[in-house]
Write an enzyme that holds these catalytic residues in place. Structure first.
Site, PDB file in Angstrom:
ATOM      1  N   HIS A 261       0.832  -1.219   0.000  1.00  0.00           N
ATOM      2  CA  HIS A 261       0.000   0.000   0.000  1.00  0.00           C
ATOM      3  C   HIS A 261       0.867   1.270   0.000  1.00  0.00           C
ATOM      4  O   HIS A 261       0.932   1.956  -0.999  1.00  0.00           O
ATOM      5  CB  HIS A 261      -1.027   0.046   1.138  1.00  0.00           C
ATOM      6  CG  HIS A 261      -1.932  -1.147   1.182  1.00  0.00           C
ATOM      7  ND1 HIS A 261      -2.712  -1.517   0.108  1.00  0.00           N
ATOM      8  CD2 HIS A 261      -2.172  -2.082   2.153  1.00  0.00           C
ATOM      9  CE1 HIS A 261      -3.394  -2.607   0.425  1.00  0.00           C
ATOM     10  NE2 HIS A 261      -3.093  -2.972   1.650  1.00  0.00           N
TER      11      HIS A 261
ATOM     12  N   ASP B 201      -5.165  -8.402  -3.680  1.00  0.00           N
ATOM     13  CA  ASP B 201      -5.469  -8.187  -2.264  1.00  0.00           C
ATOM     14  C   ASP B 201      -6.787  -8.818  -1.820  1.00  0.00           C
ATOM     15  O   ASP B 201      -6.840 -10.019  -1.550  1.00  0.00           O
ATOM     16  CB  ASP B 201      -5.418  -6.670  -1.997  1.00  0.00           C
ATOM     17  CG  ASP B 201      -5.430  -6.293  -0.522  1.00  0.00           C
ATOM     18  OD1 ASP B 201      -5.605  -7.196   0.301  1.00  0.00           O
ATOM     19  OD2 ASP B 201      -5.271  -5.107  -0.181  1.00  0.00           O
TER      20      ASP B 201
HETATM   21 ZN   LIG Z   1      -3.472  -7.034   2.703  1.00  0.00          ZN
END
Ligand SMILES: [Zn+2]
Length: 454
Positions: free
Chosen positions: A274, A325
């Protein structure tokens, strides 16, 4: 053991960042490329298997929580009150706390097959569902890990399993919450799992993961990173949510990435997942310490995380990869489009990736970036059609509507930016074609979903 070399002829193939013509591709018995030869003469083409369309190298899916495939489409209703990352997480935990090893295997096998035939040929599984439903360790500590490994084998996808350290519920907490009981782990247990899984099968590798700075104390974090081998990727969720950044400042006096840079010696094994909320100085530091970033655009959008500073990272040629994800989409084209479109919406400009990477085509900048970062995430040679890389590739279905009438020079642009995206008529892992996912995988998935939610 297969001892044969395999020869393929691609009418066009994505080699080193652009299209090459009449490419003779040779995969060795070990599944790695031994030859990539554009403009092959008629004589050299003899005996090679002719592929039915242009060839793209397989991409690494650098961040996966397979069990979350079971909630795709089930968290899109607004209840009364706040609806943000943290309320989504409570719902995600309801899946995490009821899924059995059999259900996990069925869900992951179907998911991995979907991902593979969409053009991801390797998955990095960030795995923290370690314990039994009651929170006690399984008699066989690898119970859940092996369910994921079997799922990858059934689908035919390559895998890097990342057993994940998860120790506490927040920066100031000493232990886990009751609804996090399945995640309990120690540096020793995580390292043992990683060691036991490596070498299960030629296409299965392992690394380690640290759930996040809030879930792992600094001493344990350094211990795991130091003990992981030089070839093992080290993944960590970082700076995904503003609240996490604020909590980190309150506890450590520094922002999450800033703290990592100052307190832990990062290196090329590190993959920061991220990194949504980073300053330019933090990105500079990550680049200087040779770490990579894993972007998960569809999940970050779904969860309302924020927008990553792509121009800054691409402008300094930072290494990055892409991960599906939570699996709200299994399409890498959708991930790359969303990555670019979020920038366009925020900056009110076009072709942000192309300009940041100093190249003409946004699709080329995005695809090549995701391809090059995949090896660092997986800890395996998965960097494309080049000698020594694993022979993973897919054959583009030229009958797709998205490609009708497209001039050859714009092929990749249309593959990425004209949706619905073209499919792939064949997918190969380590030089061998993988048949399309069996209906049995779908039936097993549906059965597991019925057991979980009806
Ligand atoms: Zn994750």
């Amino acid at each position: 053991m297969d001892t044969e070399q395999r020869h393929y002829l691609a009418p066009a193939a994505w080699v080193n960042g652009s299209w090459a013509q009449d490419v003779l591709l040779t995969a060795g018995a070990d599944g790695l490329w031994t030859g990539v030869a554009p403009n092959a003469s008629d004589e050299r083409q003899r005996g090679a298997q002719r592929l039915a369309g242009p060839v793209l190298p397989g991409l690494v899916d650098a961040h996966s929580h397979a069990f979350q495939r079971a909630i795709a489409g089930l968290t899109e209703r607004s209840d009364a009150g706040e609806d943000d990352f943290w309320s989504w997480r409570d719902r995600m935990y309801s899946a995490a706390n009821r899924i059995t090893p059999e259900q996990l295997e069925a869900i992951a096998a179907f998911l991995y097959s979907e991902l593979l035939h969409a053009g991801y040929t390797h998955i990095c599984e960030f795995h923290y569902l370690h314990n039994d439903l009651d929170g006690r360790p399984y008699a066989q500590p690898l119970e859940m890990s092996l369910a994921l490994v079997r799922a990858a084998q059934r689908a035919g996808i390559g895998m890097t399993l990342l057993p994940t350290l998860y120790m506490r519920s927040g920066f100031a907490a000493k232990s886990l919450r009751e609804d996090q009981r399945r995640f309990a782990s120690t540096p020793e247990s995580v390292l043992r799992m990683a060691e036991a899984v490596a070498g299960q099968d030629g296409h299965v590798a392992s690394g380690v993961a640290l759930h996040s700075l809030r879930a792992v104390d600094p001493v344990a974090l350094r211990e795991v990173a130091a003990a992981a081998g030089p070839q093992m990727p080290v993944h960590i969720h970082i700076a995904e949510q503003l609240r996490e950044v604020e909590d980190c400042i309150a506890d450590h006096g520094q922002r999450p990435v800033e703290w990592l840079l100052n307190k832990v010696a990062l290196d090329a094994r590190w993959n920061l997942v991220h990194a949504t909320h980073c300053s330019e100085a933090e990105l500079d530091g990550v680049r200087n310490q040779r770490a990579s970033i894993v972007l998960c655009p569809s999940t970050e959008a779904n969860l309302g995380d924020g927008i990553f500073d792509l121009p800054a990272w691409m402008g300094q040629s930072g290494s990055w990869s892409v991960g599906s994800d939570s699996h709200v989409t299994r399409s890498w084209q959708e991930e790359l489009r969303l990555l670019e479109y979020s920038q366009r919406l925020g900056l009110r400009q076009r072709n942000v990736a192309a300009r940041s990477a100093l190249c003409q085509s946004s699709a080329a900048a995005l695809f090549q970036g995701a391809l090059e970062g995949g090896s660092a995430a997986a800890g395996r040679p998965l960097g494309g059609l080049a000698v020594g890389q694993r022979a993973d590739f897919m054959v583009v279905d030229t009958a797709s509507n998205a490609l009708a009438g497209i001039p050859p020079g714009h092929l990749l642009d249309a593959i990425v930016f004209s949706s619905p995206a073209p499919g792939f008529s064949q997918v190969f892992v380590a030089g061998q074609a993988v048949p399309a996912g069996e209906p049995a995988l779908r039936a097993g998935f549906v059965r597991a979903m019925n057991e979980l939610w009806s």
